[in-house]
Scaffold this active site. Sequence first.
Site, PDB file in Angstrom:
ATOM      1  N   PHE A  28       0.826  -1.211   0.000  1.00 51.87           N
ATOM      2  CA  PHE A  28       0.000   0.000   0.000  1.00 51.87           C
ATOM      3  C   PHE A  28       0.856   1.256   0.000  1.00 51.87           C
ATOM      4  O   PHE A  28       2.051   1.218   0.297  1.00 51.87           O
ATOM      5  CB  PHE A  28      -0.941   0.023   1.208  1.00 51.87           C
ATOM      6  CG  PHE A  28      -0.239   0.045   2.548  1.00 51.87           C
ATOM      7  CD1 PHE A  28       0.316   1.208   3.055  1.00 51.87           C
ATOM      8  CD2 PHE A  28      -0.128  -1.117   3.315  1.00 51.87           C
ATOM      9  CE1 PHE A  28       0.969   1.232   4.287  1.00 51.87           C
ATOM     10  CE2 PHE A  28       0.518  -1.111   4.551  1.00 51.87           C
ATOM     11  CZ  PHE A  28       1.065   0.072   5.035  1.00 51.87           C
ATOM     12  N   ILE A  29       0.199   2.378  -0.350  1.00 47.27           N
ATOM     13  CA  ILE A  29       0.772   3.722  -0.220  1.00 47.27           C
ATOM     14  C   ILE A  29      -0.250   4.532   0.564  1.00 47.27           C
ATOM     15  O   ILE A  29      -1.436   4.516   0.224  1.00 47.27           O
ATOM     16  CB  ILE A  29       1.008   4.379  -1.592  1.00 47.27           C
ATOM     17  CG1 ILE A  29       1.924   3.503  -2.460  1.00 47.27           C
ATOM     18  CG2 ILE A  29       1.600   5.782  -1.430  1.00 47.27           C
ATOM     19  CD1 ILE A  29       1.968   3.936  -3.921  1.00 47.27           C
TER      20      ILE A  29
ATOM     21  N   HIS B 143       4.489   0.446   1.559  1.00 49.74           N
ATOM     22  CA  HIS B 143       4.844  -0.941   1.868  1.00 49.74           C
ATOM     23  C   HIS B 143       5.002  -1.702   0.550  1.00 49.74           C
ATOM     24  O   HIS B 143       4.046  -1.820  -0.206  1.00 49.74           O
ATOM     25  CB  HIS B 143       3.727  -1.563   2.711  1.00 49.74           C
ATOM     26  CG  HIS B 143       3.859  -3.049   2.936  1.00 49.74           C
ATOM     27  ND1 HIS B 143       2.759  -3.865   3.147  1.00 49.74           N
ATOM     28  CD2 HIS B 143       4.937  -3.865   2.973  1.00 49.74           C
ATOM     29  CE1 HIS B 143       3.167  -5.114   3.315  1.00 49.74           C
ATOM     30  NE2 HIS B 143       4.487  -5.129   3.207  1.00 49.74           N
TER      31      HIS B 143
ATOM     32  N   SER C  21      -1.191   2.779  12.028  1.00 48.50           N
ATOM     33  CA  SER C  21       0.154   2.218  12.067  1.00 48.50           C
ATOM     34  C   SER C  21       0.960   2.880  13.178  1.00 48.50           C
ATOM     35  O   SER C  21       0.556   3.910  13.716  1.00 48.50           O
ATOM     36  CB  SER C  21       0.855   2.429  10.721  1.00 48.50           C
ATOM     37  OG  SER C  21       0.127   1.847   9.663  1.00 48.50           O
TER      38      SER C  21
ATOM     39  N   HIS D  35       6.120  -7.197  12.227  1.00 48.10           N
ATOM     40  CA  HIS D  35       6.136  -6.377  11.012  1.00 48.10           C
ATOM     41  C   HIS D  35       4.794  -5.736  10.721  1.00 48.10           C
ATOM     42  O   HIS D  35       4.659  -4.963   9.780  1.00 48.10           O
ATOM     43  CB  HIS D  35       6.575  -7.210   9.811  1.00 48.10           C
ATOM     44  CG  HIS D  35       5.496  -8.019   9.143  1.00 48.10           C
ATOM     45  ND1 HIS D  35       4.615  -8.816   9.845  1.00 48.10           N
ATOM     46  CD2 HIS D  35       5.162  -8.155   7.830  1.00 48.10           C
ATOM     47  CE1 HIS D  35       3.792  -9.405   8.974  1.00 48.10           C
ATOM     48  NE2 HIS D  35       4.093  -9.017   7.759  1.00 48.10           N
TER      49      HIS D  35
ATOM     50  N   ALA E 217       0.171  -6.057  11.805  1.00 48.56           N
ATOM     51  CA  ALA E 217      -0.884  -6.660  12.622  1.00 48.56           C
ATOM     52  C   ALA E 217      -0.932  -8.174  12.430  1.00 48.56           C
ATOM     53  O   ALA E 217      -1.222  -8.916  13.370  1.00 48.56           O
ATOM     54  CB  ALA E 217      -2.231  -6.045  12.250  1.00 48.56           C
ATOM     55  N   GLY E 218      -0.660  -8.633  11.220  1.00 48.36           N
ATOM     56  CA  GLY E 218      -0.718 -10.073  10.961  1.00 48.36           C
ATOM     57  C   GLY E 218      -2.140 -10.530  10.655  1.00 48.36           C
ATOM     58  O   GLY E 218      -3.095 -10.113  11.313  1.00 48.36           O
TER      59      GLY E 218
END
Length: 397
Positions: free
Chosen positions: A164-165, A180, A309, A326, A328-329
Amino acid sequence: MSYVEMPGAKVPIRMWADPATVEEGAMQQLRNVATLPWIKGLAVMPDVHYGKGATVGSVIAMHGAVCPAAVGVDIGCGMSAVKTSLTANDLPGDLSRLRSKIEQAIPVGRGMHDEAVDPGRMHGFATAGWADFWERFDGVADSVKFRQERATKQMGTLGSGNHFIEFCLDESDSVWLMLHSGSRNIGKELADHHIGEAQRLPHNQGLVDRDLAVFIADTPQMAAYRNDLFWAQEYAKYNRAIMMGLFQDVVRKEFKKARVTFDEVISCHHNYVAEERYEGMDLLVTRKGAIRAGSGDFGIIPGSMGTGSYIVKGLGNEASFNSASHGAGRRMSRNAAKRRFSTRDLEEQTRGVECRKDSGVVDEIPAAYKPIEQVIEQQRDLVRVVAKLKQVICVKG
């Protein structure tokens, strides 16, 4: 929380997650990893979930060996973020134009640039090492050589899935830019090639899971993998840097009157291998869905497209091999999310965020992920929160 220690065949399994909440498939993968003859330590992050061979959200320390599947197929995938001089008051009421401008500047999904981006023409981009990086492409696996043109045109592109941006606001209403992504198709093809090579080696034939096949130090196969691995990690780092440069250019043009300035960019891999030393041993530390969180290291831990985030600083906890989660999963697979949720659910859970709300991204719905606040709380001994961000624009592939 501090970690919970579970028994393992060769090493204990240190878990910064409640074992009762981890699906059995992922627990079995952790037990499988703990049987590897070369393993010296295993740390499990709060965002742990089932993956290929090794779980996402695990840190595996081995001596004289490395497992390609424990890096993941998106070699060097990671995050970048930067604080700007803009505030919430500078943003227009309708953010759709800004999202459109970002999508025009940075190809998403399987897209690529019509022509390779020239970083020498980008504002403030450090080009030292750029020519040498591409010259080293001649030394990567022959099986991907034909992909060079595609790799050059995909440099500076987003991809799809959970990439994402974002435009974000912190708790002081300062605007942050965040993205990401990883090594795109070239990283995946290199990973697939080497996983296949490892699975054919004699020493891997008796493993409990063929996806845990390893390369052993001082062999031609290990040398070839390390060469390609480190090249792909560098590709991922450049990919994020060019995207961030393109993103910043969009912001400069859209907010000319504000004369936007940017702080130093924070960037971190979360699918990679590093050479590190613990308890007097030189180890190969694989982080698959985990960031380095050495003392003072800046890191980025994102939630889902509707939650928020965290910018963090590492506390240098060696029990976790200086690592943290890295993100939330996932708590359910992509297919499960598509079966369970509708576009109406997606609209509800992303209210207030300018983003795609169609069936193509339902598998990225916030409810498919673990609560990010809980994930942060479970690793208070690994990181300190520096800033909490909430997205107002989210671009997906």
